[in-house]
Design an enzyme around this catalytic site. Structure first.
Site, PDB file in Angstrom:
ATOM      1  N   ASP A  93       0.853  -1.044  -0.035  1.00  0.00           N
ATOM      2  CA  ASP A  93       0.147  -0.058   0.179  1.00  0.00           C
ATOM      3  C   ASP A  93       0.653   1.264  -0.096  1.00  0.00           C
ATOM      4  O   ASP A  93       1.719   1.377   0.053  1.00  0.00           O
ATOM      5  CB  ASP A  93      -0.526  -0.523   1.200  1.00  0.00           C
ATOM      6  N   GLY A  95       1.025   3.830   1.894  1.00  0.00           N
ATOM      7  CA  GLY A  95       1.216   3.889   3.253  1.00  0.00           C
ATOM      8  C   GLY A  95       0.012   5.239   3.318  1.00  0.00           C
ATOM      9  O   GLY A  95       0.538   5.905   4.966  1.00  0.00           O
ATOM     10  N   TYR A  97      -3.214   6.093   4.116  1.00  0.00           N
ATOM     11  CA  TYR A  97      -4.430   5.468   4.390  1.00  0.00           C
ATOM     12  C   TYR A  97      -3.837   5.606   6.025  1.00  0.00           C
ATOM     13  O   TYR A  97      -4.583   6.282   6.838  1.00  0.00           O
ATOM     14  CB  TYR A  97      -4.939   4.416   4.457  1.00  0.00           C
ATOM     15  N   GLN A 194     -11.525   7.194  -5.029  1.00  0.00           N
ATOM     16  CA  GLN A 194     -11.887   7.784  -4.264  1.00  0.00           C
ATOM     17  C   GLN A 194     -13.183   7.974  -4.321  1.00  0.00           C
ATOM     18  O   GLN A 194     -13.893   8.400  -5.786  1.00  0.00           O
ATOM     19  CB  GLN A 194     -11.409   9.045  -3.760  1.00  0.00           C
ATOM     20  N   GLY A 221     -11.761   4.152   0.037  1.00  0.00           N
ATOM     21  CA  GLY A 221     -12.409   4.331   0.768  1.00  0.00           C
ATOM     22  C   GLY A 221     -13.535   4.187   1.406  1.00  0.00           C
ATOM     23  O   GLY A 221     -14.630   4.072   1.486  1.00  0.00           O
ATOM     24  N   ASP A 271      -7.218  -7.620  -0.041  1.00  0.00           N
ATOM     25  CA  ASP A 271      -7.306  -7.976   1.168  1.00  0.00           C
ATOM     26  C   ASP A 271      -7.539  -7.628   2.244  1.00  0.00           C
ATOM     27  O   ASP A 271      -8.361  -6.208   2.257  1.00  0.00           O
ATOM     28  CB  ASP A 271      -6.059  -6.611   1.294  1.00  0.00           C
ATOM     29  N   CYS A 309     -13.459 -28.192   6.039  1.00  0.00           N
ATOM     30  CA  CYS A 309     -12.245 -27.661   5.745  1.00  0.00           C
ATOM     31  C   CYS A 309     -11.145 -29.111   5.433  1.00  0.00           C
ATOM     32  O   CYS A 309     -10.794 -29.847   7.138  1.00  0.00           O
ATOM     33  CB  CYS A 309     -11.687 -26.719   6.934  1.00  0.00           C
ATOM     34  N   CYS A 314      -7.877 -28.300  10.733  1.00  0.00           N
ATOM     35  CA  CYS A 314      -8.974 -28.791  10.659  1.00  0.00           C
ATOM     36  C   CYS A 314      -8.969 -30.712  10.846  1.00  0.00           C
ATOM     37  O   CYS A 314      -9.884 -30.855  11.124  1.00  0.00           O
ATOM     38  CB  CYS A 314     -10.047 -28.308  10.195  1.00  0.00           C
ATOM     39  N   HIS A 340      -6.143 -21.991   9.993  1.00  0.00           N
ATOM     40  CA  HIS A 340      -7.404 -22.409   9.587  1.00  0.00           C
ATOM     41  C   HIS A 340      -8.393 -21.292   8.487  1.00  0.00           C
ATOM     42  O   HIS A 340      -7.997 -21.077   7.764  1.00  0.00           O
ATOM     43  CB  HIS A 340      -8.270 -22.216  10.899  1.00  0.00           C
TER      44      HIS A 340
HETATM   45 ZN    ZN Z   1      -9.306 -25.725   8.435  1.00  0.00          ZN
END
Ligand code: ZN
Length: 377
Positions: A93, A95, A97, A194, A221, A271, A309, A314, A340
């Protein structure tokens, strides 16, 4: 010769798209989720485990790394990839934000932002040019333009002025990035739309960014406290303003149901700290919703965290054990639940990619919501 940056859409289903981004350090399957490696580490995870769970790319934070250990030092040590043992793509990124959300005593001018470090109070200046330089020193593969992100509840004139400033900074970011020589020849630069919750401002922002020209475009934003309904309201139109043949990245999002709703609206990249941060707090994400492992109902439960999973946690450990680790504040508890949660996020992205490719995305999304949100009124 390996591509610098090539985005290909393999299939679409409604507004949802699946495909890939080819870069020199590897291919990123989209829609993609990027685990957050704030301070050159995805917290509580070894990089090789992050990769084993299916991550094609991770995110690094310019603000944190410029303060500690410092961008020049990372460069001296061979760059961020070598430093942290991650040889695949890294997005950093700008910086902007985090300066606004974490630092003390900020002073915002046309030139940039002056601030004091939240670590030691030292004085720093971030400008579009310096942000590009830091991301280059880190060796970032996908560089983000430097922007300002105002709170969505500010008056329209303030949001508009801030967006205009971010667009001037986007141009300076483009110029700064392009003067980066060898780094510019092998990495990519994304612009950031934005305009908060205002459709007209979002449109103007998208036009200005498209005129400058970027490899990909972020919807910025959002996920700053406006709520899912307002966010989806913006996502109903904002991705449509951005070029169809470039990846669209929704920054800082989000909960599993946010990801499904955003992919449905044409987003390709995400992200979020949620799977890792929650993992350290004992919150686990499952196909049947989020659960709190500290809850007493798990104290003698010999079953797995999530029956669907296949992650190492798990397949090896019981809910009762994970509950015990959380209650005892054991480091292993944070490690196992983080692993997990990241596995779940990557499985969710993989399932979405498969559903889009198979033309069954709306049925997938309906099934997902039925199971994931079933406890919610
Ligand atoms: Zn798991």
């Amino acid at each position: 010769m390996t591509e610098r940056f090539k985005f290909s859409i393999a299939a679409t289903d409604g507004k949802a798209r699946t495909g890939s981004i080819q870069m020199q350090r590897g291919t990123i399957a989209t829609p993609a989720f990027m685990p957050v490696g704030t301070a050159a580490t995805v917290k509580a995870m070894k990089p090789e485990s992050v990769r084993a769970l299916g991550a094609d790319i991770i995110l690094g934070n310019t603000y944190h790394l410029m303060l500690r250990p410092g961008a020049e030092r990372v460069a001296k040590l061979g760059g961020l990839h070598k430093f942290m043992n991650w040889d695949r793509p890294i997005l950093t990124d700008s910086g902007g934000y985090q300066v606004m959300s974490l630092s003390d005593l900020r002073k915002l001018t046309e030139e940039g932002v002056e601030f004091r470090s939240h670590i030691d109070g030292s004085k720093h200046m971030l400008t579009p040019e310096r942000s590009m330089e830091i991301q280059r020193l880190l060796g970032s593969d996908i560089v983000m333009a430097f922007d300002e992100c105002p709170r969505a509840d500010r008056p329209r004139e303030e949001i508009a002025a801030s967006m205009e400033l971010s667009m001037r900074w986007a141009k300076r970011s483009r110029d700064g990035f392009d003067s980066g020589g060898e780094h510019a020849a092998r990495s990519a630069l994304f612009g950031i739309q934005q305009g908060a919750l205002d459709e007209e401002l979002r449109k103007i922002s998208a036009e200005k960014l498209t005129d400058i020209g970027f490899d990909g475009y972020a919807v910025g934003g959002l996920a700053v406290g406006e709520g899912q309904e307002a966010m989806f309201g913006v996502l109903d139109y904002a991705p449509g303003h951005l070029p169809e043949d470039k990846p669209r990245y929704l920054m800082g999002v989000g909960k599993p149901d946010d990801l499904v709703g955003a992919v449905e609206r044409g987003i390709d990249m995400f992200d979020c700290v949620l799977p890792t941060r929650s993992g350290r707090n004992g919150q686990a994400f499952t196909w049947n919703g989020a659960i709190n492992l500290r809850n007493a109902r798990f104290a003698e439960d010999t079953g797995p965290l999530d029956e669907r999973c296949e992650c190492p946690t798990c397949s090896t450990y019981s809910l009762a054990y994970l509950h015990h680790l959380q209650k005892s504040g054991e480091i292993l508890g944070a490690m196992l639940v983080t692993e997990h949660n990241l596995a779940f996020y990557q499985s969710l992205m993989k399932a979405m990619r498969g559903a889009i490719a198979g033309g069954t995305f709306s049925a997938f999304a309906a099934d997902f919501r039925r199971d994931y949100l079933k406890d919610r009124k």
